[in-house]
Design a protein around this motif. Sequence first.
Motif, mmCIF file in Angstrom:
data_model
loop_
_atom_site.group_PDB
_atom_site.id
_atom_site.type_symbol
_atom_site.label_atom_id
_atom_site.label_comp_id
_atom_site.label_asym_id
_atom_site.label_seq_id
_atom_site.Cartn_x
_atom_site.Cartn_y
_atom_site.Cartn_z
ATOM 1 N N LEU A 17 0.804 -1.222 0.000
ATOM 2 C CA LEU A 17 0.000 0.000 0.000
ATOM 3 C C LEU A 17 0.835 1.269 0.000
ATOM 4 C CD1 LEU A 17 -2.687 -1.037 2.630
ATOM 5 C CD2 LEU A 17 -2.894 -1.088 0.141
ATOM 6 N N GLY A 18 2.099 1.161 0.333
ATOM 7 C CA GLY A 18 2.927 2.340 0.470
ATOM 8 C C GLY A 18 2.688 2.991 1.814
ATOM 9 N N GLU A 19 3.489 3.967 2.145
ATOM 10 C CA GLU A 19 3.431 4.565 3.483
ATOM 11 C C GLU A 19 2.094 5.238 3.769
ATOM 12 O OE1 GLU A 19 5.940 7.725 6.141
ATOM 13 O OE2 GLU A 19 7.017 6.521 4.672
ATOM 14 N N GLU A 20 1.591 6.025 2.832
ATOM 15 C CA GLU A 20 0.329 6.736 3.054
ATOM 16 C C GLU A 20 -0.846 5.765 3.126
ATOM 17 O OE1 GLU A 20 -1.744 9.860 4.222
ATOM 18 O OE2 GLU A 20 0.386 9.943 3.782
ATOM 19 N N GLY A 21 -0.893 4.818 2.217
ATOM 20 C CA GLY A 21 -1.958 3.811 2.243
ATOM 21 C C GLY A 21 -1.896 2.957 3.495
ATOM 22 N N HIS A 22 -0.694 2.701 3.972
ATOM 23 C CA HIS A 22 -0.498 1.910 5.182
ATOM 24 C C HIS A 22 -1.083 2.633 6.391
ATOM 25 C CE1 HIS A 22 2.090 0.413 8.587
ATOM 26 N NE2 HIS A 22 1.601 -0.720 8.129
ATOM 27 N N LYS A 23 -0.886 3.934 6.453
ATOM 28 C CA LYS A 23 -1.447 4.711 7.567
ATOM 29 C C LYS A 23 -2.972 4.635 7.551
ATOM 30 C CE LYS A 23 2.342 8.004 7.821
ATOM 31 N NZ LYS A 23 2.758 9.384 7.564
ATOM 32 N N ASP A 24 -3.559 4.772 6.367
ATOM 33 C CA ASP A 24 -5.014 4.673 6.248
ATOM 34 C C ASP A 24 -5.490 3.288 6.652
ATOM 35 O OD1 ASP A 24 -5.120 7.285 5.319
ATOM 36 O OD2 ASP A 24 -5.175 6.689 3.207
ATOM 37 N N TRP A 25 -4.759 2.261 6.235
ATOM 38 C CA TRP A 25 -5.101 0.875 6.576
ATOM 39 C C TRP A 25 -5.047 0.667 8.083
ATOM 40 C CZ3 TRP A 25 -2.074 -3.135 8.671
ATOM 41 C CH2 TRP A 25 -2.628 -4.403 8.584
ATOM 42 N N GLN A 26 -4.021 1.206 8.730
ATOM 43 C CA GLN A 26 -3.898 1.065 10.181
ATOM 44 C C GLN A 26 -5.077 1.726 10.896
ATOM 45 O OE1 GLN A 26 0.061 2.670 10.905
ATOM 46 N NE2 GLN A 26 0.748 0.633 11.514
ATOM 47 N N LYS A 27 -5.483 2.901 10.424
ATOM 48 C CA LYS A 27 -6.613 3.595 11.040
ATOM 49 C C LYS A 27 -7.885 2.767 10.917
ATOM 50 C CE LYS A 27 -4.821 8.216 10.232
ATOM 51 N NZ LYS A 27 -4.980 9.445 9.443
ATOM 52 N N GLU A 28 -8.102 2.169 9.748
ATOM 53 C CA GLU A 28 -9.283 1.337 9.540
ATOM 54 C C GLU A 28 -9.271 0.115 10.451
ATOM 55 O OE1 GLU A 28 -12.024 1.777 7.649
ATOM 56 O OE2 GLU A 28 -11.298 3.753 7.110
ATOM 57 N N VAL A 29 -8.106 -0.507 10.594
ATOM 58 C CA VAL A 29 -7.983 -1.682 11.459
ATOM 59 C C VAL A 29 -8.243 -1.292 12.912
ATOM 60 C CG1 VAL A 29 -6.361 -3.404 12.369
ATOM 61 C CG2 VAL A 29 -6.462 -2.965 9.918
ATOM 62 N N GLU A 30 -7.684 -0.175 13.346
ATOM 63 C CA GLU A 30 -7.905 0.284 14.716
ATOM 64 C C GLU A 30 -9.385 0.550 14.974
ATOM 65 O OE1 GLU A 30 -5.350 3.650 15.173
ATOM 66 O OE2 GLU A 30 -3.533 2.411 15.117
ATOM 67 N N GLU A 31 -10.064 1.178 14.022
ATOM 68 C CA GLU A 31 -11.490 1.460 14.166
ATOM 69 C C GLU A 31 -12.294 0.157 14.223
ATOM 70 O OE1 GLU A 31 -15.029 3.259 14.736
ATOM 71 O OE2 GLU A 31 -13.057 4.197 14.823
ATOM 72 N N LEU A 32 -11.965 -0.795 13.383
ATOM 73 C CA LEU A 32 -12.645 -2.085 13.393
ATOM 74 C C LEU A 32 -12.460 -2.787 14.734
ATOM 75 C CD1 LEU A 32 -14.176 -4.379 11.997
ATOM 76 C CD2 LEU A 32 -11.983 -5.162 11.077
ATOM 77 N N LEU A 33 -11.251 -2.771 15.257
ATOM 78 C CA LEU A 33 -10.993 -3.401 16.551
ATOM 79 C C LEU A 33 -11.769 -2.721 17.673
ATOM 80 C CD1 LEU A 33 -7.173 -4.108 16.313
ATOM 81 C CD2 LEU A 33 -9.042 -5.774 16.232
ATOM 82 N N ARG A 34 -11.863 -1.386 17.624
ATOM 83 C CA ARG A 34 -12.643 -0.667 18.633
ATOM 84 C C ARG A 34 -14.105 -1.092 18.590
ATOM 85 N NH1 ARG A 34 -9.008 3.535 18.025
ATOM 86 N NH2 ARG A 34 -9.975 4.476 16.223
ATOM 87 N N ARG A 35 -14.657 -1.193 17.377
ATOM 88 C CA ARG A 35 -16.059 -1.608 17.243
ATOM 89 C C ARG A 35 -16.258 -3.030 17.727
ATOM 90 N NH1 ARG A 35 -16.502 0.948 11.618
ATOM 91 N NH2 ARG A 35 -15.628 -1.052 11.099
ATOM 92 N N LEU A 36 -15.334 -3.919 17.398
ATOM 93 C CA LEU A 36 -15.466 -5.308 17.825
ATOM 94 C C LEU A 36 -15.384 -5.421 19.343
ATOM 95 C CD1 LEU A 36 -13.317 -7.114 15.122
ATOM 96 C CD2 LEU A 36 -15.803 -7.172 15.360
#
Length: 52
Positions: A17-36
């Motif tokens: 994903l590259g550095e910028e895409g990776h940051k976005d991916w991490q944010k999405e994963v963190e949000e998903l984990l919070r919801r779960l």
Amino acid sequence: MRLLLIVMLDQLALRYLGEEGHKDWQKEVEELLRRLRSGDSESPSATNGAHA
């Protein structure tokens, strides 16, 4: 073992994903984990980032 898999997946995401895409991916994963963890009944597939 679980930590190793998490690190490997994270590195794979960074590579593809590259550095910028990776940051976005991490944010999405963190949000998903919070919801779960909060027991949110909303389906993760309903919030896949698709916009009308």
